[in-house]
Write a protein that holds these residues in place. Structure first.
Motif, PDB file in Angstrom:
ATOM      1  N   VAL A 218       9.751   2.098  -9.550  1.00 45.89           N
ATOM      2  CA  VAL A 218       8.655   2.243  -8.587  1.00 45.89           C
ATOM      3  C   VAL A 218       7.411   2.707  -9.345  1.00 45.89           C
ATOM      4  N   PHE A 219       6.301   2.017  -9.142  1.00 47.67           N
ATOM      5  CA  PHE A 219       5.041   2.394  -9.777  1.00 47.67           C
ATOM      6  C   PHE A 219       3.975   2.674  -8.710  1.00 47.67           C
ATOM      7  N   GLY A 220       2.937   3.429  -9.110  1.00 48.13           N
ATOM      8  CA  GLY A 220       1.926   3.861  -8.142  1.00 48.13           C
ATOM      9  C   GLY A 220       0.581   3.203  -8.286  1.00 48.13           C
ATOM     10  N   ASP A 221       0.439   2.324  -9.290  1.00 45.14           N
ATOM     11  CA  ASP A 221      -0.844   1.619  -9.439  1.00 45.14           C
ATOM     12  C   ASP A 221      -0.632   0.371 -10.290  1.00 45.14           C
TER      13      ASP A 221
ATOM     14  N   MET B   3       0.856  -1.189   0.000  1.00 44.16           N
ATOM     15  CA  MET B   3       0.000   0.000   0.000  1.00 44.16           C
ATOM     16  C   MET B   3       0.900   1.250   0.000  1.00 44.16           C
ATOM     17  N   ASN B   4       0.404   2.363  -0.521  1.00 45.18           N
ATOM     18  CA  ASN B   4       1.107   3.630  -0.343  1.00 45.18           C
ATOM     19  C   ASN B   4       0.671   4.199   0.995  1.00 45.18           C
ATOM     20  N   THR B   5       1.534   4.003   1.984  1.00 40.57           N
ATOM     21  CA  THR B   5       1.187   4.325   3.370  1.00 40.57           C
ATOM     22  C   THR B   5       0.730   5.772   3.539  1.00 40.57           C
TER      23      THR B   5
ATOM     24  N   ARG C 269      -1.012   2.632  -4.626  1.00 38.89           N
ATOM     25  CA  ARG C 269      -0.112   1.503  -4.393  1.00 38.89           C
ATOM     26  C   ARG C 269       1.344   1.958  -4.410  1.00 38.89           C
ATOM     27  N   LEU C 270       2.198   1.092  -3.914  1.00 42.48           N
ATOM     28  CA  LEU C 270       3.643   1.282  -3.981  1.00 42.48           C
ATOM     29  C   LEU C 270       4.204  -0.032  -4.525  1.00 42.48           C
ATOM     30  N   VAL C 271       4.472  -0.056  -5.828  1.00 43.09           N
ATOM     31  CA  VAL C 271       4.941  -1.279  -6.492  1.00 43.09           C
ATOM     32  C   VAL C 271       6.422  -1.111  -6.800  1.00 43.09           C
ATOM     33  N   MET C 272       7.241  -1.952  -6.178  1.00 39.55           N
ATOM     34  CA  MET C 272       8.688  -1.802  -6.282  1.00 39.55           C
ATOM     35  C   MET C 272       9.319  -3.001  -6.992  1.00 39.55           C
ATOM     36  N   ILE C 273      10.134  -2.709  -7.985  1.00 37.05           N
ATOM     37  CA  ILE C 273      10.844  -3.732  -8.753  1.00 37.05           C
ATOM     38  C   ILE C 273      12.320  -3.656  -8.356  1.00 37.05           C
TER      39      ILE C 273
END
Length: 243
Positions: free
Chosen positions: A221-224, A147-149, A237-241
């Motif tokens: 880093v992506f947000g959705d 989640m994006n805290t 969202r917080l999507v981290m590669i």
């Protein structure tokens, strides 16, 4: 009471009520995310994917339907017992603690839908990232979808009721000592229940510190789930590669 002798998620995620409360999670959004992610990562045809904290295996099954060789692991024996009925030559499920390396390497390791930050012992967060690193082959990528805290805390719904299958789930949310805590109370079959979810309010900065300690490199880093750019105040969202 079982809750006192084990960590909260072991009893709540093993409970049938957990699956009732969350049964309407958006499948099509999840599938779109899997499509976008595997395409972006360019996971090789028939590539091997490890789905960490896979629950009942829904996303593992979808990834397998795209042609990947998928292993889904979860701490919940009940969930894995359920998922095992769907196994085939390229889809396997196993009870496993994600803080520890699985002992095989993969083209991608996915930890999806905020299945991180539950541990009461802070060290387990770092151990999990180190385990993901150990589970990656030389060309593999790790993905943590959290989640994006900042966004969640800014938009926290303090209290609401969700009715599913005739059960009124009363949900209360608050932030305490660096955790987002959700208390869920309900009555089912004449019995009162109360469960709590504790998720560490980790920010992108917190993850960057963990990644550095684990010796992995944050690549993107992506947000959705459409893989749009991450914005601290507006992304859900917080999507981290990383690798």
């Amino acid at each position: 009471m079982a809750e006192d002798t084990q960590q909260w998620y072991a009893s709540w995620f093993d409970s049938p009520f957990y699956h009732i409360l969350y049964k309407d999670r958006d499948h099509s959004e999840a599938q779109l995310f899997m499509d976008n992610l595997t395409e972006y990562l360019n996971v090789p045809e028939h590539g091997k994917i490890l789905d960490l904290a896979c629950g009942k295996g829904r996303h593992s099954m979808y990834l397998n339907s795209l042609g990947y060789d998928v292993t889904g692991v979860d701490l919940s024996k009940n969930s894995i017992d359920y998922a095992k009925q769907f196994e085939n030559d390229t889809l396997h499920f196993d009870v496993h603690d994600m803080c520890k390396p699985y002992g095989k390497t993969f083209d991608a390791v996915f930890n999806l839908f905020t299945s991180f930050g539950y541990f009461e012992n802070e060290d387990d967060n770092l151990k999990t990232i180190k385990a993901i690193k150990a589970n990656l082959n030389d060309y593999g990528f790790g993905v943590i979808d959290f989640m994006n805290t900042d966004f969640v805390i800014d938009n926290l719904v303090a209290e609401n009721v969700k009715t599913v299958e005739g059960i009124d789930f009363h949900q209360k949310r608050h932030v305490e000592d660096g955790y987002i805590i959700k208390t869920i109370t309900f009555n089912a079959n004449g019995e009162d229940y109360e469960f709590q979810e504790h998720v560490r309010a980790l920010t992108l900065n917190d993850f960057k510190i963990l990644f550095e300690k684990a010796g992995v490199y944050l690549l993107d880093v992506f947000g959705d789930y459409k893989l749009n750019a991450f914005h601290k105040n507006t992304s859900e969202r917080l999507v981290m590669i990383f690798k």
